[in-house]
Scaffold this active site. Sequence first.
Site, PDB file in Angstrom:
ATOM      1  N   THR A  34       0.788  -1.197   0.098  1.00  0.00           N
ATOM      2  CA  THR A  34       0.125  -0.022  -0.137  1.00  0.00           C
ATOM      3  C   THR A  34       0.855   1.341  -0.151  1.00  0.00           C
ATOM      4  O   THR A  34       1.731   1.275   0.659  1.00  0.00           O
ATOM      5  CB  THR A  34      -0.885  -0.087   1.275  1.00  0.00           C
ATOM      6  OG1 THR A  34      -1.695  -1.123   1.343  1.00  0.00           O
ATOM      7  CG2 THR A  34      -1.728   1.134   1.285  1.00  0.00           C
ATOM      8  N   CYS A  66      29.970  13.031  -1.605  1.00  0.00           N
ATOM      9  CA  CYS A  66      29.972  11.847  -2.441  1.00  0.00           C
ATOM     10  C   CYS A  66      30.922  10.842  -1.957  1.00  0.00           C
ATOM     11  O   CYS A  66      30.860   9.682  -2.265  1.00  0.00           O
ATOM     12  CB  CYS A  66      30.493  12.317  -3.895  1.00  0.00           C
ATOM     13  SG  CYS A  66      29.580  13.512  -4.961  1.00  0.00           S
TER      14      CYS A  66
END
Length: 179
Positions: free
Chosen positions: A27, A113
């Site tokens: 859901t 990063c």
Amino acid sequence: IKNKNPHLKLSPLIYGGGHENGLRSGTLNVPGIVGFGKAVEIASKKIESESHRLSSYRNKMLITFIDKLGGVSLNGDPDNHLPNNLNLCFDGIRSENLIMNLRNIAISTGSACTSASLKPSHVLKAIGLNDEEAKSSIRFGLGRFNTDEEINYVIEEVIKTVKELRMSSQLNKTEITIH
């Protein structure tokens, strides 16, 4: 998802239920979707004032570090960067040492990063830093709930710690030279 030319056979992300042709059962997270929508609404109303506030914090930190410490350089474009991000290189200081000595301040090495890596950031190297400069870089992230008091505290602690680490480094060089 294309059914032909070429036909792709994908594996389900979550099994059971059969939603989305059996590829993603479950859901939808309606409260999460509504919450995200409200967050976007709030952010869009405050983006200009928050950008100005965070830029002033970022600039205050940068100017104070340069004035009080010397040997501090900004990584990135001086005019075009995010208001909530300050990435600096502190000459003579390894970023890991600074982080270890500033345990109660959330800062990161290098760029986002490579914050989980010990290797020099490829992003910092791409903007022209050498390995040593990249390994001496610290990233400060500022946010909506930061206060003047917190910014002043970070400035004081970073200045104190950088001075201590530089002094310790000089003492170690002197000891090595004497022996």
